[in-house]
Every structure is written in C-alpha cells, then in structure tokens.
Design an enzyme around this catalytic site. Structure first.
Site, short mmCIF file in Angstrom:
data_model
loop_
_atom_site.label_atom_id
_atom_site.label_comp_id
_atom_site.label_asym_id
_atom_site.label_seq_id
_atom_site.Cartn_x
_atom_site.Cartn_y
_atom_site.Cartn_z
CG LEU A 118 -33.51 41.81 -32.54
CD1 LEU A 118 -33.05 43.09 -33.21
CD2 LEU A 118 -34.53 42.11 -31.46
CG ASP A 119 -39.27 37.48 -34.33
OD1 ASP A 119 -38.64 36.49 -33.93
OD2 ASP A 119 -40.37 37.82 -33.86
CE LYS A 120 -36.24 37.24 -44.13
NZ LYS A 120 -36.70 36.28 -45.16
#
Length: 300
Positions: A118-120
């Site tokens: 997942l993106d940050k």
C-alpha cells in the site's frame, strides 16, 4: 527501523563463512548480506565473499522499533493487519527510522513479509505472509488476480451512484525522480475499476465511494478518479505542481496549506476488504476502522 553496526568476532575466516558461523545462517543467506553491502572490515565495505577478514568486522543490522499494530486476523500462515496512514511498507534507506517492517518482524520474525503493498499515505488492510511458502502462494494469488480488494475513499464532487472507469495506464512521460506518476494513455496496460457511491456530503461537496479495482496497476484508483474529475481529497501527487509535490513529500508544507491545496491532511484512501480462497478455505476480511469519521477529521 534503525540501522546499527553489530561487531562480529575476528577469526580470520572468509567473509561468507564468518557470517554463517556467527549468525547460524546458510551460505546463500550469508552471500545475500554481502551483496546487500552490509558487511564491513576496518570500516571498509566487504564485497568479495571469499575475502579473508582481518581486523574490526562489523555487520549493519536492523533494530526493530515497534509502536504497536492492530492485527485483524491471524493463522499459522498469514496475518491481516491495519496499516496506519503515513507509514512506509518497507524502509526506504538508512535514514528511515520506522516502517511496517518494524512491526512485522517484531511480531513474526524476519521470515515474515508483506504479500502486497500500500502507498505510504494509504491506510487499511494489508496481508502479511509469515513464512516463505505462504509468501510464494499469496503473491502468486495477487499476480493471478485471485484476491478481490475494495477500498473506501472520499473524493471531490458528487459522483454517480455507480460507474466504471476502463482506461489504459502507463508510467507518465514526464516522470522524474520526485515520485512515480502514472498517466492515462492509448498504448498503456488495461485497467478497470468499479465505483459505488455510498454517501454524498452536500456541505463539503464530497462523496464517500467504494472502489473495486479489477486490475492491479500502481495508482489505479487515484488516477481513474482524477481522470473523471473526482480527485481523492488529500492526494499529494495528481493535479499538483512539482514544487508542491516536493514540499509535501519532504514534509515542508504545513497542514493548513496542504488542506487548502489538496483538501485534506492525508490521502483519503483506505484498504477496506480482502476476499480470497487459501487452502480451500474462503476468507472475507473487512477493516474494523470507522474510516468515514477518520476521513472527515482529516479535512480540518
């Protein structure tokens, strides 16, 4: 996750053999540590696996710094956790003091790893493989699109009750070192996302939307919504100038200014559910977070 130097005994052995004996690991694992540029002798990087070491031998290791992680589900092979927004899935260099690996390795040892990313700034459910066999099987399931995912997001404007975005995507032509960016293009890879509007907030002119990506391209949901003029609130990338992106990524933009520019303090995107079959058993796991309230709190 802090990097520290661990002093190893100096016994005049070859580099790979010293690591094998000191750490009780296989030859392959020892060679991998050397390839990762983690071994030093008298302050000089050791790059030759068969080099005899003489002097001060040090190995750069990770020191976990757990802060606490919510585990939604767990069995012998995998776990599902709630990833907080603002946390990297993997450390991105020696200046990264904390990532999800601090939690994963603290709970299940370094054999455990994420099965997807997942993106940050994206929060929500993340699947963790506890060992190598589970890692291979789960990652293969994601590659074959055998894991159905859904996301909740708060977007700008009033969306249709149901809609589909079917647009090809690829890496943006103007991509530079600032951040990976994708673009809609005729010669890109096929992408398809289904969207369902759950609630419209008239006072905010914003819609709470359930997104179901049927393909797994990077930034797929973000770019598809941006393309149909319903940008995700808080998006630090799409629709911004390069200097604004840099300020957000470097932490140099105030929360007030970010809200004015993007609409929220963070990217309002949350991994809500995971559905898959593993070892002939059906798993349907949903996030337990009250994400709607959390989204609304991040608007001001």
């Amino acid at each position: 996750m802090a990097y520290i130097k661990k002093k190893l005994s100096n016994n005049g052995k070859k580099a790979f053999r010293l690591l094998m004996d000191e750490l009780k690991i296989s030859m392959r694992e020892a060679q991998k540590l050397i390839d990762k540029k983690r071994l030093f002798c008298n302050g000089i990087l050791v790059e030759e696996k068969n080099k005899f070491l003489d002097g001060l031998v040090e190995l750069i290791i990770y020191e976990n710094n757990p802060k606490g992680l919510e585990v939604v589900y767990e069995n012998d092979d995998f776990a599902v956790v709630e990833k907080p927004s603002g946390v990297l899935t993997h450390p991105n260099g020696r200046n990264c003091n904390y990532s999800l690996c601090d939690e994963i390795w603290h709970l299940w040892s370094e054999k455990a790893c994420v099965a997807h990313r997942l993106d940050k700034e994206t929060s929500g459910l993340l699947l963790i493989a506890k060992h190598k066999n589970a890692q291979i099987e789960l990652k293969t399931m994601f590659e074959k699109r055998l894991v159905q995912k859904s996301y909740l997001t708060l977007v700008k404007g009033k969306t249709k009750k149901e809609f589909i975005v079917d647009k090809k995507m690829d890496l943006a032509k103007d991509y530079d070192a600032v951040k990976t960016r994708m673009q809609i293009c005729e010669n890109g890879k096929e992408t398809l996302t289904q969207f369902y509007t759950l609630e419209y907030f008239k006072n905010l002119d914003a819609s709470l939307v359930l997104a179901k990506p049927l393909t797994g391209r990077q930034h797929q949901i973000r770019l598809h919504l941006f393309h149909v003029k319903h940008k995700i609130l808080g998006d630090p990338l799409y629709g911004l100038e390069k200097i604004q992106i840099e300020q957000i990524l470097d932490g140099k933009m105030s929360e007030t200014e970010r809200i004015q520019i993007t609409g929220a303090k963070r990217l309002l995107l949350h991994s809500f559910s995971l559905n898959f079959i593993y070892k002939n058993k059906n798993f349907s796991i949903q996030s337990q977070k009250n994400i709607k309230d959390e989204f609304l709190k991040n608007l001001s």
